[in-house]
Motif scaffolding. Sequence first.
Motif, short mmCIF file in Angstrom:
data_model
loop_
_atom_site.label_atom_id
_atom_site.label_comp_id
_atom_site.label_asym_id
_atom_site.label_seq_id
_atom_site.Cartn_x
_atom_site.Cartn_y
_atom_site.Cartn_z
N MET A 108 12.19 8.69 2.16
CA MET A 108 11.85 8.31 0.50
C MET A 108 12.98 9.52 -0.08
SD MET A 108 8.33 10.20 -1.36
CE MET A 108 8.72 12.07 -1.52
N ASN A 109 13.10 8.50 -1.48
CA ASN A 109 14.32 9.75 -2.47
C ASN A 109 13.81 10.12 -2.90
OD1 ASN A 109 16.92 10.11 -0.23
ND2 ASN A 109 18.26 8.45 -1.82
N ILE A 110 13.62 11.66 -3.26
CA ILE A 110 13.50 12.00 -4.08
C ILE A 110 14.48 11.31 -5.73
CG2 ILE A 110 13.06 14.33 -5.35
CD1 ILE A 110 11.37 15.13 -2.84
N VAL A 111 15.56 12.22 -5.35
CA VAL A 111 17.18 11.92 -6.56
C VAL A 111 17.99 11.01 -5.82
CG1 VAL A 111 16.61 14.32 -7.92
CG2 VAL A 111 17.32 13.81 -6.24
N SER A 112 18.62 10.17 -6.44
CA SER A 112 19.89 9.61 -6.31
C SER A 112 20.70 10.75 -5.60
CB SER A 112 20.15 8.75 -6.97
OG SER A 112 20.88 9.31 -8.24
N PRO A 113 21.76 10.31 -5.07
CA PRO A 113 22.93 10.99 -4.52
C PRO A 113 24.19 11.23 -5.44
CG PRO A 113 22.75 9.28 -2.48
CD PRO A 113 21.93 9.64 -3.70
N GLN A 114 23.85 10.58 -6.64
CA GLN A 114 25.08 10.53 -7.07
C GLN A 114 23.89 11.55 -8.75
OE1 GLN A 114 23.34 7.48 -6.79
NE2 GLN A 114 25.57 6.56 -6.11
N THR A 115 23.13 12.53 -8.37
CA THR A 115 22.19 13.45 -9.47
C THR A 115 22.44 14.46 -9.75
OG1 THR A 115 20.66 12.01 -8.73
CG2 THR A 115 20.23 13.79 -10.23
N GLU A 143 18.11 16.35 0.64
CA GLU A 143 18.64 15.75 0.49
C GLU A 143 19.65 16.59 -0.14
OE1 GLU A 143 16.46 13.11 -2.41
OE2 GLU A 143 15.17 13.34 -0.93
N LEU A 144 19.59 17.49 -0.61
CA LEU A 144 20.16 18.34 -0.79
C LEU A 144 22.16 18.89 0.35
CD1 LEU A 144 19.31 21.07 -3.45
CD2 LEU A 144 20.79 19.23 -4.63
N ARG A 145 20.97 18.97 1.18
CA ARG A 145 22.24 19.35 2.38
C ARG A 145 23.63 18.48 2.71
NH1 ARG A 145 17.71 22.39 3.56
NH2 ARG A 145 17.47 24.38 3.29
N TRP A 146 22.18 16.99 2.86
CA TRP A 146 22.96 15.68 2.69
C TRP A 146 23.69 14.94 2.15
CZ3 TRP A 146 23.77 14.32 7.90
CH2 TRP A 146 22.65 14.55 8.46
N THR A 147 23.31 15.61 0.56
CA THR A 147 24.26 14.84 -0.55
C THR A 147 25.40 15.81 -0.52
OG1 THR A 147 22.48 14.35 -1.75
CG2 THR A 147 24.52 14.87 -2.97
N SER A 148 25.29 17.37 0.10
CA SER A 148 26.05 18.19 0.46
C SER A 148 27.26 17.44 1.52
CB SER A 148 26.22 19.50 0.66
OG SER A 148 27.22 19.87 0.99
N ILE A 149 26.53 17.06 2.28
CA ILE A 149 27.88 16.73 3.47
C ILE A 149 28.44 15.02 2.98
CG2 ILE A 149 27.64 16.24 5.64
CD1 ILE A 149 25.12 17.60 6.04
N ARG A 150 28.04 14.01 2.26
CA ARG A 150 28.74 13.76 2.15
C ARG A 150 29.92 13.42 1.27
NH1 ARG A 150 22.84 11.64 1.16
NH2 ARG A 150 22.13 10.91 2.87
N GLN A 151 29.14 14.56 0.08
CA GLN A 151 30.15 14.50 -0.48
C GLN A 151 31.60 15.52 -0.13
OE1 GLN A 151 28.48 16.62 -3.62
NE2 GLN A 151 27.65 14.72 -5.35
N ASP A 152 31.20 16.19 1.00
CA ASP A 152 32.24 16.32 1.63
C ASP A 152 33.09 15.69 2.33
OD1 ASP A 152 33.75 18.62 1.81
OD2 ASP A 152 32.39 19.31 3.22
#
Length: 186
Positions: free
Chosen positions: A1-8, A142-151
């Motif tokens: 379940m994604n609370i917010v999208s990675p682009q947020t 989700e924030l941590r994974w988004t950070s990893i993806r962006q990195d």
Amino acid sequence: MNIVSPQTSYRAHVGVAFEVLAEGLAPFVDRRMAVHIPDDEWILVAATKLGNRADFLVTVSDPQFQLDVLNRFWGPVFARELDPGLRSVITELRDARNQWAHIDEDNPIELDDALRVCQLVEELLTGVGAPGADQVSTLSDELRWTSIRQDSVAKGVSEADALVTQLAELQAERAELQERLDEAKQ
């Protein structure tokens, strides 16, 4: 379940955390304040004591109002029931909420800020026995994974390599902190 999208943006993530906080705190604050001010209009009495103008609409579902009520009525209403450490959590969340609500382009909400808000929200919800802490924990993940993806995108490496790099950085920080702690003990 994604609370917010990675682009947020991280600002949006913090907004979600405050929404979850407001939803979880509302019944807790309402029950305690209704006992302390046994009037159907406890919200208006509290708003007046907080210095709000008569024409300023407040509701029990507003996270700023909730945090202000928890802070202002700490002694007579909440102190006997809650861990004293939550008082500093409330203060820090009030500051974070103000930073979030009043956009400052010179001081954007960074990943560390968003993670800290999530940690504080989770701690407060758990401390008052309110639901939503698991939702905020999911948001932190989700924030941590988004950070990893962006990195990984920024460095042109795989997510696994970005994760390993972040882990190595964390281990180095931990080692440095442990060294400082050991020095301080001596």
